[in-house]
Design a protein around this motif. Structure first.
Motif, short mmCIF file in Angstrom:
data_model
loop_
_atom_site.label_atom_id
_atom_site.label_comp_id
_atom_site.label_asym_id
_atom_site.label_seq_id
_atom_site.Cartn_x
_atom_site.Cartn_y
_atom_site.Cartn_z
N SER A 110 0.81 -1.21 0.00
CA SER A 110 0.00 0.00 0.00
C SER A 110 0.84 1.27 0.00
O SER A 110 0.32 2.36 -0.28
N ASN A 169 -0.60 0.98 -11.68
CA ASN A 169 -1.16 -0.37 -11.76
C ASN A 169 -1.24 -0.97 -10.37
O ASN A 169 -0.38 -0.73 -9.52
N ARG A 170 -2.25 -1.79 -10.14
CA ARG A 170 -2.43 -2.42 -8.83
C ARG A 170 -2.04 -3.90 -8.88
O ARG A 170 -2.50 -4.69 -8.07
N SER A 171 -1.18 -4.26 -9.82
CA SER A 171 -0.74 -5.64 -9.94
C SER A 171 0.43 -5.89 -8.99
O SER A 171 1.40 -5.12 -8.97
N PHE A 186 -5.91 -4.86 -4.66
CA PHE A 186 -4.80 -5.26 -5.53
C PHE A 186 -5.17 -6.52 -6.30
O PHE A 186 -6.06 -7.27 -5.92
#
Length: 568
Positions: free
Chosen positions: A504, A510-512, A538
């Motif tokens: 976090s 991107n949330r990969s 995520f």
């Protein structure tokens, strides 16, 4: 041994030897295997002695899925994995413990189980009508034997007979190992049935390149155009035999792809035999060094075809960082050509270097006597650990840490697992890589997650740093009144929470999140982290056909090197 038998007489002699509690070497598809009765404790003990393998679990071959289901709890995904064309060894929860000799699983709640995949396997299982230990035909640290001469020289003195056939083995392939994590099959050891299947490259390479991997769980990869062929598991590059097997694998990959590599990608560590091979066979301008943990997370991203940038969470034992220290608990914002370090675990000394890897008790002392000062005071030496250790060893380690003698610092998640395992009395020594962490996961099985232990993040040198000292202090305090297994479960929960918190902190479009490194072989940690990251918004990815351990390093190196060459 001594008499030569042929055809049915040879098979009957092998069956009789196993039936009488003996040990037989059997020529398989990718190498020779050692076979014994999995229900005979003496036979299992003899197999362990022959392989110099005192505790690491042994795989069990059974004739059919029904028999497998009596020895292991198999859900639908595990059943499909077991019966699939690749026929890997499947790691699953054990049941029916009385059906096998106690020494087969090394005291762990999991069993490695697989089905026959060659005619000789079927014939032996049919004749003996019982589960068989079927393990690679080698001694610990050596490559599996593949030719009759080596079998006669190395294996024959260890067994009651060698069951041969006249089909030559051209390529060395161990059995693959896989498990289901978060409802998805994932390869732990990529060999027979999976290698040398080509894998995609996110960026095509403009010229053929060879990636030579790291040191442990070694593999090589050869990339050309938009594909990389990941070779089979070689083993640990620790002696001349495994180095020779590695060189043979390189030659076979070149023939398979019809391409001679002009560039080599290798690890940063100069002491790795793979790095030394690269230096010996390629000029300086043709060598690309790839940082260990960047290769780890790039392997996961490449397999899943993820766009840049991606968040990499690399937890493993050790890898040389670009600052010259040992890394192993890393948070990266990465692309295929580079990365930026965002966070890490707190440093702790490894008293004796490699000796601390083999002896988790030393790692526990390293944290107690020399954990990085991030504002929390390390706990005192607990009475339980003190009582188990020789006072002279404790004092020697204390002086080593205080004087910074042969005590390299490491930000390693794997070494933290070792320390916790020792502090809780689960494992003070390790007879194989990762044993303490595996036993800590086993201790936690059956216990609910409950609440985590204390932890905190601090800022240090523009990085987010997880301070493990409050976690260790809380673990020891709770261990005074709670079972070690429950505290171990709380530790797993703590690392899930820490991982989500660290992810976090990364500012990324991107949330990969790519979870990579050998620590993510821990089924409980991986499954709970994937779920927790999803709940936090995520998308978490783990390796599937590519191992998250060092067996995937060469593929990650290939992906990084191809992207760098293309950028040039």
């Amino acid at each position: 041994m001594g008499r030569h038998r042929h055809r049915d007489a040879a098979l009957s002699a092998a069956v009789d030897a196993v039936d009488a509690g003996g040990l037989v070497a059997v020529k398989g598809i990718g190498g020779y295997q050692l076979v014994c009765d999995a229900t005979d404790a003496a036979a299992v003990a003899r197999t362990r002695a022959a392989k110099h393998r005192p505790a690491k679990p042994l795989a069990v071959m059974v004739p059919d899925p029904d028999t497998a289901g009596r020895l292991a709890h198999l859900d639908a995904a595990e059943h499909a994995l077991l019966t699939g064309a690749a026929r890997p060894i499947v790691l699953a929860r054990r049941q029916g413990a009385d059906a096998l000799a106690a020494g087969v699983t090394g005291g762990l709640p999991e069993i490695g189980i697989f089905l026959p995949y060659s005619p000789l396997h079927h014939l032996l299982l049919h004749a003996l009508a019982r589960p068989l230990v079927v393990t690679s035909g080698n001694r610990a640290g050596e490559p599996i034997a593949t030719d009759p001469a080596t079998a006669r020289q190395v294996l024959a003195p260890l067994v009651d007979g060698v069951l041969d056939h006249d089909r030559p083995i051209h390529s060395r392939y161990d059995d693959s190992v896989a498990r289901v994590v978060a409802a998805v099959p994932r390869v732990v050891r990529r060999a027979r049935g999976y290698a040398p299947r080509a894998l995609p490259l996110p960026v095509p390479t403009p010229e053929p390149l060879l990636a030579v991997g790291a040191q442990l769980k070694h593999t090589t990869a050869l990339a050309s155009a938009d594909r990389a062929v990941l070779g089979p598991h070689t083993g640990d590059l620790e002696n001349a035999e495994t180095l020779a097997a590695f060189e043979q694998s390189v030659a076979r990959l070149a023939r398979l792809r019809g391409a001679q590599p002009t560039v080599v990608a290798h690890d940063l560590h100069p002491g790795y035999l793979s790095t030394q091979y690269a230096a010996a066979h390629f000029p300086a301008g043709r060598r690309l060094a790839v940082q260990h943990h960047h290769a780890h997370v790039a392997a996961v991203a490449a397999e899943h075809g993820l766009p840049e940038p991606f968040i990499g969470i690399a937890y493993d034992g050790l890898g040389l960082g670009d600052d010259g220290t040992f890394w192993g608990g890393e948070v990266l914002l990465a692309g295929y050509t580079g990365y930026r370090r965002i966070g890490r675990f707190g440093y702790a000394p490894m008293p004796g270097g490699a000796a601390a890897v083999r002896r988790p008790a030393r790692m526990a002392l390293g944290y107690l006597f020399g954990a990085e000062d991030l504002g929390a005071r390390p706990p005192r030496l607990p009475a339980g650990l003190s009582a188990r250790l020789d006072s002279r060893e404790v004092e020697v380690v204390r002086r080593m840490v205080e004087r910074h003698l042969n005590s390299p610092l490491a930000s390693s998640a794997g070494r933290l697992f070792d320390a916790v395992a020792s502090l809780l009395g689960v494992a003070d020594d390790a007879t194989y890589e990762g044993e303490a962490a595996i036993r800590l996961e086993a201790a936690a099985s059956g216990h609910p997650s409950g609440g985590g232990l204390r932890w905190r993040l601090v800022r240090r040198d523009e990085l987010w740093v997880y301070d493990p000292v409050p976690t260790l202090t809380d673990a020891l305090e709770r261990a005074a009144s709670e079972p070690a297994g429950l505290v171990a479960a709380r530790f797993h929960t703590t690392l899930v929470e820490v991982t989500v918190a660290l992810a976090s902190q990364v500012e990324s479009p991107n949330r990969s999140v790519c979870l990579a490194g050998g620590v993510w072989q821990n089924r409980r940690l991986a499954a709970e982290t994937v779920a927790a990251l999803a709940a936090a918004g995520f998308r978490a990815y783990l390796g599937e056909e590519v191992p998250v351990n060092d067996g995937g390093i060469s593929y990650g190196q290939a992906a990084v090197a191809a992207a760098r060459l293309a950028r040039r």
